[in-house]
Motif scaffolding. Structure first.
Motif, short mmCIF file in Angstrom:
data_model
loop_
_atom_site.label_atom_id
_atom_site.label_comp_id
_atom_site.label_asym_id
_atom_site.label_seq_id
_atom_site.Cartn_x
_atom_site.Cartn_y
_atom_site.Cartn_z
N LYS A 57 4.25 81.18 61.26
CA LYS A 57 4.28 79.72 61.46
C LYS A 57 2.89 79.13 61.66
N GLU A 58 2.06 79.80 62.43
CA GLU A 58 0.73 79.24 62.69
C GLU A 58 -0.09 79.18 61.41
N LEU A 59 0.02 80.21 60.59
CA LEU A 59 -0.71 80.20 59.32
C LEU A 59 -0.17 79.11 58.41
N VAL A 60 1.16 78.99 58.37
CA VAL A 60 1.79 77.98 57.52
C VAL A 60 1.38 76.59 57.95
N ILE A 61 1.34 76.35 59.26
CA ILE A 61 1.01 75.00 59.73
C ILE A 61 -0.43 74.64 59.39
N LYS A 62 -1.33 75.65 59.38
CA LYS A 62 -2.71 75.41 58.95
C LYS A 62 -2.76 75.10 57.45
N VAL A 63 -1.96 75.85 56.70
CA VAL A 63 -1.89 75.60 55.26
C VAL A 63 -1.35 74.20 55.00
N ILE A 64 -0.32 73.82 55.78
CA ILE A 64 0.25 72.46 55.65
C ILE A 64 -0.83 71.42 55.93
N GLY A 65 -1.64 71.66 56.97
CA GLY A 65 -2.72 70.74 57.29
C GLY A 65 -3.70 70.61 56.13
N GLY A 66 -4.05 71.76 55.53
CA GLY A 66 -4.94 71.73 54.37
C GLY A 66 -4.31 71.01 53.19
N PHE A 67 -3.01 71.24 52.96
CA PHE A 67 -2.31 70.57 51.87
C PHE A 67 -2.29 69.05 52.09
N LEU A 68 -2.06 68.65 53.34
CA LEU A 68 -2.02 67.21 53.64
C LEU A 68 -3.38 66.55 53.41
N ILE A 69 -4.45 67.26 53.81
CA ILE A 69 -5.80 66.73 53.58
C ILE A 69 -6.06 66.62 52.08
N TYR A 70 -5.70 67.67 51.34
CA TYR A 70 -5.86 67.64 49.88
C TYR A 70 -5.05 66.50 49.27
N ASP A 71 -3.78 66.38 49.74
CA ASP A 71 -2.90 65.34 49.20
C ASP A 71 -3.47 63.96 49.49
N GLY A 72 -4.00 63.76 50.71
CA GLY A 72 -4.58 62.48 51.06
C GLY A 72 -5.79 62.15 50.20
N ILE A 73 -6.66 63.15 49.99
CA ILE A 73 -7.85 62.93 49.16
C ILE A 73 -7.47 62.64 47.71
N SER A 74 -6.50 63.40 47.18
CA SER A 74 -6.07 63.17 45.80
C SER A 74 -5.41 61.79 45.65
N ASN A 75 -4.68 61.37 46.69
CA ASN A 75 -4.07 60.03 46.66
C ASN A 75 -5.14 58.94 46.64
N LEU A 76 -6.20 59.13 47.44
CA LEU A 76 -7.30 58.16 47.46
C LEU A 76 -7.95 58.07 46.08
N TRP A 77 -8.17 59.23 45.45
CA TRP A 77 -8.80 59.24 44.12
C TRP A 77 -7.92 58.52 43.11
N THR A 78 -6.62 58.84 43.11
CA THR A 78 -5.70 58.22 42.15
C THR A 78 -5.63 56.72 42.35
N ALA A 79 -5.52 56.29 43.63
CA ALA A 79 -5.43 54.86 43.93
C ALA A 79 -6.69 54.13 43.46
N SER A 80 -7.86 54.74 43.68
CA SER A 80 -9.12 54.11 43.26
C SER A 80 -9.20 53.98 41.75
N ARG A 81 -8.71 55.00 41.03
CA ARG A 81 -8.74 54.96 39.56
C ARG A 81 -7.79 53.88 39.02
N VAL A 82 -6.59 53.82 39.59
CA VAL A 82 -5.62 52.82 39.14
C VAL A 82 -6.17 51.42 39.36
N SER A 83 -6.72 51.18 40.57
CA SER A 83 -7.26 49.86 40.89
C SER A 83 -8.43 49.49 39.99
N LYS A 84 -9.39 50.44 39.84
CA LYS A 84 -10.60 50.15 39.06
C LYS A 84 -10.27 49.91 37.59
N PHE A 85 -9.41 50.78 37.03
CA PHE A 85 -9.14 50.66 35.60
C PHE A 85 -8.24 49.47 35.30
#
Length: 204
Positions: free
Chosen positions: A148-176
């Motif tokens: 569980k502890e390893l999984v929760i760290k992985v989840i944290g990393g996934f959430l950070i990745y997901d947040g960063i990818s969401n920011l990139w996608t949102a910026s591209r949609v808005s700019k284009f």
């Protein structure tokens, strides 16, 4: 245009929240699990208690009210059980987060289709990010038996990745989308000028 702006703000806020939550999960995994489990336990207990109190305050009670009382007792009992046994309940958390990330991946996929409609040349990057997000979500759902502890760290990393990818996608949609709107307005202006010249030809 206003709809896109509102969507961008909501998307950015959600992405930042995911990044912050992801950081907390990475640095305080065991504590985060216990806090989340007990917070949910308290919420369920309150909801169950509200059902019970609503039943007791009614002067006339029917079969439906009795059913609500039973539901309230069950919900409150589950809440108390989770509060007393948070570690047992936390075994389900990886799957819950996996479902959440899968939904986020589907949303990213929808954003990719928006980029395709806008004819953004690098739409395939958004597609790859969405597919990776879906893959990570599926991994959490089907491989949640990991520690569980390893999984929760992985989840944290996934959430950070997901947040960063969401920011990139949102910026591209808005700019284009702005670039497309600007091009459309310029084309309309050129058409308008052409019509004026045609109606009022200049004298030689």
């Amino acid at each position: 245009m206003e709809k896109i702006k509102k969507m961008k703000i909501d998307y950015i806020v959600e992405a930042l929240v995911m990044i912050i939550v992801g950081g907390i999960l990475i640095f305080w995994p065991e504590v985060s699990l216990t806090i989340m489990a007990r917070a949910l336990a308290v919420l369920l207990t309150i909801i169950g208690a509200l059902f019970i109190v609503a039943f007791l305050l009614k002067s006339e009670r029917g079969m439906i009210d009795s059913g609500k009382l039973a539901v309230g007792i069950i919900i409150a009992a589950i809440g108390v059980w989770i509060f007393v046994n948070p570690s047992t309940f936390t075994s389900f958390i990886p799957k819950l987060f996996g479902v959440f990330i899968l939904v986020s991946g589907l949303i990213n996929l929808g954003q990719t289709f928006s980029l395709i409609k806008l004819q953004y040349p690098l739409w395939w990057i958004s597609l790859i990010l969405a597919l990776i997000t879906l893959g990570l979500g599926g991994f959490l759902v089907f491989k949640s038996e990991m520690a569980k502890e390893l999984v929760i760290k992985v989840i944290g990393g996934f959430l950070i990745y997901d947040g960063i990818s969401n920011l990139w996608t949102a910026s591209r949609v808005s700019k284009f989308s702005k670039a497309v709107n600007r091009a459309v307005k310029e084309a309309e202006a050129i058409d308008t000028d052409a019509e004026i010249i045609e109606v009022n030809p200049s004298k030689k």
